[in-house]
Design a protein around this motif. Structure first.
Motif, PDB file in Angstrom:
ATOM      1  N   UNK A 110       1.036  -1.244   0.074  1.00 26.56           N
ATOM      2  CA  UNK A 110      -0.071  -0.034  -0.027  1.00 26.56           C
ATOM      3  C   UNK A 110       0.835   1.228   0.129  1.00 26.56           C
ATOM      4  N   UNK A 111       1.452   1.624  -1.186  1.00 23.87           N
ATOM      5  CA  UNK A 111       2.605   2.734  -1.385  1.00 23.87           C
ATOM      6  C   UNK A 111       1.906   3.950  -0.912  1.00 23.87           C
ATOM      7  N   UNK A 112       0.555   4.211  -0.705  1.00 23.97           N
ATOM      8  CA  UNK A 112       0.098   5.566  -0.089  1.00 23.97           C
ATOM      9  C   UNK A 112      -0.233   5.583   1.262  1.00 23.97           C
ATOM     10  N   UNK A 113      -0.023   4.352   2.002  1.00 25.27           N
ATOM     11  CA  UNK A 113      -0.291   4.499   3.497  1.00 25.27           C
ATOM     12  C   UNK A 113       0.810   5.132   4.238  1.00 25.27           C
ATOM     13  N   UNK A 114       0.351   5.923   5.250  1.00 31.79           N
ATOM     14  CA  UNK A 114       1.263   6.660   6.127  1.00 31.79           C
ATOM     15  C   UNK A 114       0.782   6.326   7.671  1.00 31.79           C
ATOM     16  N   UNK A 115       1.622   6.094   8.528  1.00 25.88           N
ATOM     17  CA  UNK A 115       1.346   5.441   9.773  1.00 25.88           C
ATOM     18  C   UNK A 115       2.189   6.410  10.986  1.00 25.88           C
ATOM     19  N   UNK A 116       1.729   6.377  12.257  1.00 26.48           N
ATOM     20  CA  UNK A 116       2.525   6.580  13.146  1.00 26.48           C
ATOM     21  C   UNK A 116       2.724   5.357  14.228  1.00 26.48           C
ATOM     22  N   UNK A 117       3.748   5.122  14.761  1.00 26.88           N
ATOM     23  CA  UNK A 117       4.219   3.820  15.180  1.00 26.88           C
ATOM     24  C   UNK A 117       4.300   4.582  16.785  1.00 26.88           C
ATOM     25  N   UNK A 118       3.246   4.303  17.933  1.00 21.13           N
ATOM     26  CA  UNK A 118       3.332   4.759  19.158  1.00 21.13           C
ATOM     27  C   UNK A 118       3.707   3.731  19.995  1.00 21.13           C
ATOM     28  N   UNK A 148      14.669  -0.850   5.240  1.00 23.10           N
ATOM     29  CA  UNK A 148      13.929  -1.822   4.390  1.00 23.10           C
ATOM     30  C   UNK A 148      13.526  -1.116   3.321  1.00 23.10           C
ATOM     31  N   UNK A 149      13.536   0.399   3.027  1.00 20.10           N
ATOM     32  CA  UNK A 149      13.138   0.728   1.918  1.00 20.10           C
ATOM     33  C   UNK A 149      12.037   1.653   1.965  1.00 20.10           C
ATOM     34  N   UNK A 150      11.393   1.605   3.187  1.00 13.54           N
ATOM     35  CA  UNK A 150      10.157   2.701   3.437  1.00 13.54           C
ATOM     36  C   UNK A 150      10.584   3.954   3.345  1.00 13.54           C
ATOM     37  N   UNK A 151       9.723   4.717   2.754  1.00 16.49           N
ATOM     38  CA  UNK A 151      10.111   6.250   2.911  1.00 16.49           C
ATOM     39  C   UNK A 151       9.864   6.938   4.201  1.00 16.49           C
ATOM     40  N   UNK A 152      10.876   7.563   4.615  1.00 16.00           N
ATOM     41  CA  UNK A 152      10.750   8.249   5.906  1.00 16.00           C
ATOM     42  C   UNK A 152       9.724   9.004   6.216  1.00 16.00           C
ATOM     43  N   UNK A 153       8.998   9.964   5.087  1.00 17.97           N
ATOM     44  CA  UNK A 153       7.987  10.478   5.161  1.00 17.97           C
ATOM     45  C   UNK A 153       6.767   9.864   5.484  1.00 17.97           C
ATOM     46  N   UNK A 154       6.641   8.438   5.285  1.00 21.41           N
ATOM     47  CA  UNK A 154       5.464   7.840   5.411  1.00 21.41           C
ATOM     48  C   UNK A 154       5.289   7.312   6.992  1.00 21.41           C
ATOM     49  N   UNK A 155       6.543   7.208   7.756  1.00 21.08           N
ATOM     50  CA  UNK A 155       6.398   6.479   9.025  1.00 21.08           C
ATOM     51  C   UNK A 155       6.813   7.766  10.017  1.00 21.08           C
ATOM     52  N   UNK A 156       5.873   7.883  10.990  1.00 19.63           N
ATOM     53  CA  UNK A 156       6.381   8.711  12.316  1.00 19.63           C
ATOM     54  C   UNK A 156       6.450   7.886  13.533  1.00 19.63           C
ATOM     55  N   UNK A 157       6.891   8.026  14.667  1.00 20.49           N
ATOM     56  CA  UNK A 157       7.072   7.586  15.763  1.00 20.49           C
ATOM     57  C   UNK A 157       7.051   8.518  16.855  1.00 20.49           C
ATOM     58  N   UNK A 158       6.290   8.053  17.931  1.00 22.03           N
ATOM     59  CA  UNK A 158       5.859   8.929  19.130  1.00 22.03           C
ATOM     60  C   UNK A 158       5.902   7.983  20.255  1.00 22.03           C
ATOM     61  N   UNK A 190      -5.806   5.565  -2.006  1.00 24.04           N
ATOM     62  CA  UNK A 190      -5.332   4.788  -3.167  1.00 24.04           C
ATOM     63  C   UNK A 190      -5.408   3.326  -2.885  1.00 24.04           C
ATOM     64  N   UNK A 191      -5.237   2.682  -4.063  1.00 22.97           N
ATOM     65  CA  UNK A 191      -5.310   1.041  -4.002  1.00 22.97           C
ATOM     66  C   UNK A 191      -4.009   0.116  -3.759  1.00 22.97           C
ATOM     67  N   UNK A 192      -4.078  -0.868  -3.257  1.00 22.19           N
ATOM     68  CA  UNK A 192      -2.675  -1.609  -3.112  1.00 22.19           C
ATOM     69  C   UNK A 192      -2.228  -1.942  -4.292  1.00 22.19           C
ATOM     70  N   UNK A 193      -1.040  -2.378  -4.440  1.00 15.61           N
ATOM     71  CA  UNK A 193      -0.448  -2.591  -5.696  1.00 15.61           C
ATOM     72  C   UNK A 193      -0.307  -4.120  -6.073  1.00 15.61           C
TER      73      UNK A 193
END
Length: 202
Positions: A110-118, A148-158, A190-193
């Motif tokens: 899911x290349x448009x997915x953005x998350x935060x890890x809490x 492992x290749x995930x763009x840093x803009x897609x993942x936050x950490x709190x 978006x849709x998954x690839x």
């Protein structure tokens, strides 16, 4: 002592297919270790034993993919990672990384997915240290994905420490529930690839 029997050419020809079948069996019989969820096609896991098998095999990945594909859930956009830590440690035990690996596959699919890890803790100990520990743990998961290749803009950490308990800190069971890593979906469009959710043959 009689000499050992040697297979004639006909026997060798009959045995040869086995040498080709064994590698083929190994390749087809071993599941892809990076495939942590199975939702293709959806009809096979929509109810009954298929549903139970999918959720038992990988409940985190199964729940998250279903949510991203439009299925409502009581917990909304929040998913608990089933990882274990040594007391006071910031890195998960290596044998409990299944959900983190599943998250990596989902982030790729899911290349448009953005998350935060809490990161969350119980209320035992110093609150400042708890917040710092929870941040380290959330950062560890984020770094795992980035390496492992995930763009840093897609993942936050709190790291939220003990500020958001979901159970009673006065009981051991409650404290165990409060010590958790959570993935929260903050943006998805978006849709998954790769994941197919349609009917067979569609």
């Amino acid at each position: 002592m009689p000499a050992p029997l040697k297979p004639d050419s006909g026997q060798r020809l009959r045995l040869m297919p086995l040498y080709f079948l064994i590698p083929a069996f190994l390749l087809s019989g071993c599941p892809d270790p990076t495939k942590k969820y199975t939702l293709d096609p959806r009809d096979l896991v929509s109810n009954g034993l298929g549903e139970q098998s999918a959720r038992t095999a990988a409940p985190f990945g199964d729940d998250m993919v279903r949510y991203l594909m439009g299925q409502a859930r009581d917990e909304g956009d929040t998913f608990v990672l089933g990882v274990d830590f040594e007391p006071g440690g910031f890195a998960p035990k290596m044998d409990t990384l299944g959900d983190v690996e599943a998250l990596l596959v989902i982030m790729r699919d899911f290349p448009n997915l953005k998350i935060v890890v809490e990161g969350h803790t119980d209320n035992a100990g110093d609150p400042k240290k708890n917040r710092k520990l929870s941040q380290w743990r959330a950062d560890w998961v984020r770094q795992f994905l980035l390496e492992r290749g995930v763009d840093e803009k897609r993942v936050e950490a709190a790291g939220l420490g003990d500020s958001d308990p979901i159970a009673d800190n006065d009981t051991q069971r409650g404290r165990e529930k409060n010590r958790r890593l959570v993935v929260r979906v903050i943006d998805f469009d978006g849709k998954p690839i790769r994941v197919e959710m349609g009917k067979p043959g569609s």
